[in-house]
Motif scaffolding. Structure first.
Motif, PDB file in Angstrom:
ATOM      1  N   SER A 122       0.803  -1.226   0.000  1.00  0.00           N
ATOM      2  CA  SER A 122       0.000   0.000   0.000  1.00  0.00           C
ATOM      3  C   SER A 122       0.831   1.268   0.000  1.00  0.00           C
ATOM      4  O   SER A 122       0.282   2.369  -0.105  1.00  0.00           O
ATOM      5  CB  SER A 122      -0.915   0.014   1.230  1.00  0.00           C
ATOM      6  OG  SER A 122      -0.152  -0.039   2.426  1.00  0.00           O
ATOM      7  N   ALA A 123       2.145   1.137   0.101  1.00  0.00           N
ATOM      8  CA  ALA A 123       3.010   2.320   0.112  1.00  0.00           C
ATOM      9  C   ALA A 123       4.299   2.011  -0.652  1.00  0.00           C
ATOM     10  O   ALA A 123       4.741   0.861  -0.694  1.00  0.00           O
ATOM     11  CB  ALA A 123       3.322   2.734   1.553  1.00  0.00           C
ATOM     12  N   ASP A 124       4.866   3.039  -1.238  1.00  0.00           N
ATOM     13  CA  ASP A 124       6.128   2.888  -1.963  1.00  0.00           C
ATOM     14  C   ASP A 124       7.267   3.088  -0.971  1.00  0.00           C
ATOM     15  O   ASP A 124       7.628   4.225  -0.644  1.00  0.00           O
ATOM     16  CB  ASP A 124       6.198   3.906  -3.093  1.00  0.00           C
ATOM     17  CG  ASP A 124       7.423   3.710  -3.976  1.00  0.00           C
ATOM     18  OD1 ASP A 124       8.050   2.632  -3.877  1.00  0.00           O
ATOM     19  OD2 ASP A 124       7.751   4.637  -4.745  1.00  0.00           O
ATOM     20  N   LEU A 132      14.807  -1.666   8.167  1.00  0.00           N
ATOM     21  CA  LEU A 132      14.301  -0.959   9.349  1.00  0.00           C
ATOM     22  C   LEU A 132      12.833  -1.269   9.581  1.00  0.00           C
ATOM     23  O   LEU A 132      12.428  -1.620  10.699  1.00  0.00           O
ATOM     24  CB  LEU A 132      14.499   0.542   9.179  1.00  0.00           C
ATOM     25  CG  LEU A 132      13.841   1.423  10.262  1.00  0.00           C
ATOM     26  CD1 LEU A 132      14.451   1.145  11.623  1.00  0.00           C
ATOM     27  CD2 LEU A 132      13.952   2.902   9.885  1.00  0.00           C
ATOM     28  N   LEU A 133      12.021  -1.156   8.533  1.00  0.00           N
ATOM     29  CA  LEU A 133      10.590  -1.387   8.701  1.00  0.00           C
ATOM     30  C   LEU A 133      10.280  -2.859   8.967  1.00  0.00           C
ATOM     31  O   LEU A 133       9.348  -3.167   9.721  1.00  0.00           O
ATOM     32  CB  LEU A 133       9.825  -0.891   7.481  1.00  0.00           C
ATOM     33  CG  LEU A 133       9.785   0.636   7.293  1.00  0.00           C
ATOM     34  CD1 LEU A 133       8.856   1.009   6.151  1.00  0.00           C
ATOM     35  CD2 LEU A 133       9.356   1.340   8.570  1.00  0.00           C
ATOM     36  N   ALA A 134      11.035  -3.765   8.368  1.00  0.00           N
ATOM     37  CA  ALA A 134      10.831  -5.190   8.646  1.00  0.00           C
ATOM     38  C   ALA A 134      11.104  -5.489  10.121  1.00  0.00           C
ATOM     39  O   ALA A 134      10.353  -6.213  10.776  1.00  0.00           O
ATOM     40  CB  ALA A 134      11.726  -6.039   7.753  1.00  0.00           C
ATOM     41  N   THR A 135      12.182  -4.928  10.639  1.00  0.00           N
ATOM     42  CA  THR A 135      12.504  -5.122  12.057  1.00  0.00           C
ATOM     43  C   THR A 135      11.471  -4.450  12.943  1.00  0.00           C
ATOM     44  O   THR A 135      11.074  -4.998  13.981  1.00  0.00           O
ATOM     45  CB  THR A 135      13.907  -4.567  12.366  1.00  0.00           C
ATOM     46  OG1 THR A 135      14.851  -5.096  11.439  1.00  0.00           O
ATOM     47  CG2 THR A 135      14.338  -4.944  13.774  1.00  0.00           C
ATOM     48  N   GLU A 175      11.025   5.784  15.863  1.00  0.00           N
ATOM     49  CA  GLU A 175      10.360   6.495  14.771  1.00  0.00           C
ATOM     50  C   GLU A 175       9.916   5.516  13.682  1.00  0.00           C
ATOM     51  O   GLU A 175       8.853   5.686  13.070  1.00  0.00           O
ATOM     52  CB  GLU A 175      11.310   7.548  14.193  1.00  0.00           C
ATOM     53  CG  GLU A 175      11.598   8.705  15.153  1.00  0.00           C
ATOM     54  CD  GLU A 175      12.675   9.642  14.630  1.00  0.00           C
ATOM     55  OE1 GLU A 175      13.338   9.273  13.630  1.00  0.00           O
ATOM     56  OE2 GLU A 175      12.867  10.718  15.220  1.00  0.00           O
ATOM     57  N   GLY A 176      10.724   4.467  13.455  1.00  0.00           N
ATOM     58  CA  GLY A 176      10.331   3.426  12.506  1.00  0.00           C
ATOM     59  C   GLY A 176       9.099   2.676  12.980  1.00  0.00           C
ATOM     60  O   GLY A 176       8.210   2.352  12.184  1.00  0.00           O
ATOM     61  N   GLU A 177       9.018   2.391  14.280  1.00  0.00           N
ATOM     62  CA  GLU A 177       7.831   1.734  14.836  1.00  0.00           C
ATOM     63  C   GLU A 177       6.592   2.607  14.663  1.00  0.00           C
ATOM     64  O   GLU A 177       5.509   2.106  14.309  1.00  0.00           O
ATOM     65  CB  GLU A 177       8.055   1.426  16.311  1.00  0.00           C
ATOM     66  CG  GLU A 177       9.056   0.314  16.584  1.00  0.00           C
ATOM     67  CD  GLU A 177       9.199   0.025  18.062  1.00  0.00           C
ATOM     68  OE1 GLU A 177       9.205  -1.155  18.436  1.00  0.00           O
ATOM     69  OE2 GLU A 177       9.295   0.995  18.853  1.00  0.00           O
ATOM     70  N   VAL A 178       6.736   3.891  14.923  1.00  0.00           N
ATOM     71  CA  VAL A 178       5.605   4.805  14.754  1.00  0.00           C
ATOM     72  C   VAL A 178       5.157   4.843  13.305  1.00  0.00           C
ATOM     73  O   VAL A 178       3.950   4.884  13.007  1.00  0.00           O
ATOM     74  CB  VAL A 178       5.974   6.217  15.251  1.00  0.00           C
ATOM     75  CG1 VAL A 178       4.873   7.218  14.895  1.00  0.00           C
ATOM     76  CG2 VAL A 178       6.196   6.207  16.763  1.00  0.00           C
ATOM     77  N   GLU A 179       6.117   4.813  12.376  1.00  0.00           N
ATOM     78  CA  GLU A 179       5.759   4.794  10.961  1.00  0.00           C
ATOM     79  C   GLU A 179       4.991   3.530  10.613  1.00  0.00           C
ATOM     80  O   GLU A 179       4.014   3.572   9.851  1.00  0.00           O
ATOM     81  CB  GLU A 179       7.019   4.908  10.090  1.00  0.00           C
ATOM     82  CG  GLU A 179       6.701   5.003   8.605  1.00  0.00           C
ATOM     83  CD  GLU A 179       7.919   5.287   7.754  1.00  0.00           C
ATOM     84  OE1 GLU A 179       7.757   5.431   6.522  1.00  0.00           O
ATOM     85  OE2 GLU A 179       9.030   5.375   8.305  1.00  0.00           O
ATOM     86  N   VAL A 180       5.406   2.387  11.172  1.00  0.00           N
ATOM     87  CA  VAL A 180       4.672   1.139  10.962  1.00  0.00           C
ATOM     88  C   VAL A 180       3.246   1.273  11.470  1.00  0.00           C
ATOM     89  O   VAL A 180       2.275   0.914  10.786  1.00  0.00           O
ATOM     90  CB  VAL A 180       5.389  -0.042  11.659  1.00  0.00           C
ATOM     91  CG1 VAL A 180       4.457  -1.251  11.783  1.00  0.00           C
ATOM     92  CG2 VAL A 180       6.646  -0.427  10.898  1.00  0.00           C
ATOM     93  N   LEU A 181       3.086   1.801  12.673  1.00  0.00           N
ATOM     94  CA  LEU A 181       1.749   1.975  13.251  1.00  0.00           C
ATOM     95  C   LEU A 181       0.900   2.894  12.389  1.00  0.00           C
ATOM     96  O   LEU A 181      -0.299   2.637  12.169  1.00  0.00           O
ATOM     97  CB  LEU A 181       1.863   2.527  14.671  1.00  0.00           C
ATOM     98  CG  LEU A 181       2.486   1.588  15.711  1.00  0.00           C
ATOM     99  CD1 LEU A 181       2.801   2.349  16.994  1.00  0.00           C
ATOM    100  CD2 LEU A 181       1.564   0.412  16.006  1.00  0.00           C
TER     101      LEU A 181
END
Length: 317
Positions: A122-124, A132-135, A175-181
């Motif tokens: 859903s996102a590029d 980072l996002l996988a972790t 910040e990566g976790e917040v982006e995932v959320l």
């Protein structure tokens, strides 16, 4: 490692322990008509009533899974042309390995991969942010699925994944976790087939009127069914094409494949139709897909067998 589909006899060691016999070809499974078994039969091998143990009506949990499963997986959101798909298998392998090293439950890893799939389709996402996002997906899934004391500390994750070596700190990881959320819309109730299988097994997936290779069931059959179901859940996790199916329907097909693998007859029962909500005709196409993918991944497996340890998922990541 390759798995046989030819042997018709289980392998029992001298001490009575079961070694997984080669999975037999499903076309040649022993046929038993519905007239040969009772229409209603009690679950085999259950030692306790899960509803009484938990003090709830667990069918309500299943109804909740039915309602929420499309938040992450459905025919409408299925996107086989997404740009990350050619690399998805590597990401799944890597996340599974990290999850194992962090001693996370297998269900947590499955949920984290559903998180990743939803975000990436859903996102590029730039390639330099994938790790980072996988972790972060693993970390968020752990905080949602695991007990607090089992969640891996961020410094440990940064060290294990070597994210610290490319400049990431605890702050940038948060910040990566917040982006995932944010990308998930703060909706974290993901329903992988492994969750559903847990419900099916707890309620009873084999029955006293079932037969194993035409004989009465033995005590360890529930354990074997669980191992095969976990194996097929791990196997189908690797391939994105299985996300065109509803998790509850895929879980039913995996249960069907597990019964076929052990030559449990009949392959499907009225009790299972009541439990899952799916008739046999509803899951045969999915079962065929699961079985074909299994044979594709393990070509030339006619002379080999699998052990209980191997089907736990470790060797198929």
């Amino acid at each position: 490692m390759p798995v046989s589909t030819r042997s018709s006899q289980p392998m029992i060691e001298p001490n009575g322990d079961f070694m997984f016999k080669p999975i037999s070809s499903w076309e040649h499974s022993i046929e038993v008509t519905m007239e040969d078994v009772s229409y209603l039969s009690r679950p085999f091998g259950l030692t306790e009533n899960v509803d009484a143990k938990l003090g709830i009506e667990t069918s309500d949990l299943y109804n909740d899974m039915l309602e929420r499963q499309t938040d992450y997986v459905s025919a409408q959101t299925y996107s086989p042309t997404a740009s990350y798909i050619p690399y998805r298998r590597y990401l799944v392998d890597w996340m599974s390995d990290v999850g194992e090293q962090c001693s996370l439950h297998t269900t947590t890893v499955h949920v984290s991969i559903l998180f990743l799939d939803k975000i990436f389709r859903s996102a590029d996402i730039p390639r330099n942010k994938w790790q980072l996002l996988a972790t972060a997906c693993l970390s968020v899934a752990a905080k949602y699925e695991e007990a607090e004391e089992h969640c891996p500390p961020i410094p440990d994750l940064l060290k294990l994944t070597k994210l610290s070596q490319v400049g990431h700190t605890s702050l940038s990881f948060r910040e990566g976790e917040v982006e995932v959320l944010r990308l998930l819309g703060w909706r974290l109730r993901a329903v992988p087939p492994l969750h559903v299988i847990g419900y099916y097994l707890a309620k009873g997936s084999i029955f006293e009127a079932d037969r194993w290779q035409g004989k009465e069931l033995i005590e360890k059959i529930p354990k074997y069914i669980k191992k095969y179901a976990e194996f097929f859940c791990n196997l189908t996790l690797q391939e994105y094409s299985f996300q065109q199916y509803l998790p509850t329907q895929l879980a039913a097909a995996i249960l069907y494949a597990s019964r076929v693998s052990l030559q449990i007859t009949p392959r499907w029962r009225p009790e299972l139709e009541v439990l899952t909500g799916y008739e046999e005709k509803d899951i045969i196409p999915l079962f065929n897909h699961v079985w074909e993918y299994y044979e594709e991944q393990f070509p030339g497996h006619g002379a080999r067998s699998i052990s209980p340890r191997s089907v736990a998922g470790k060797e198929f990541q």
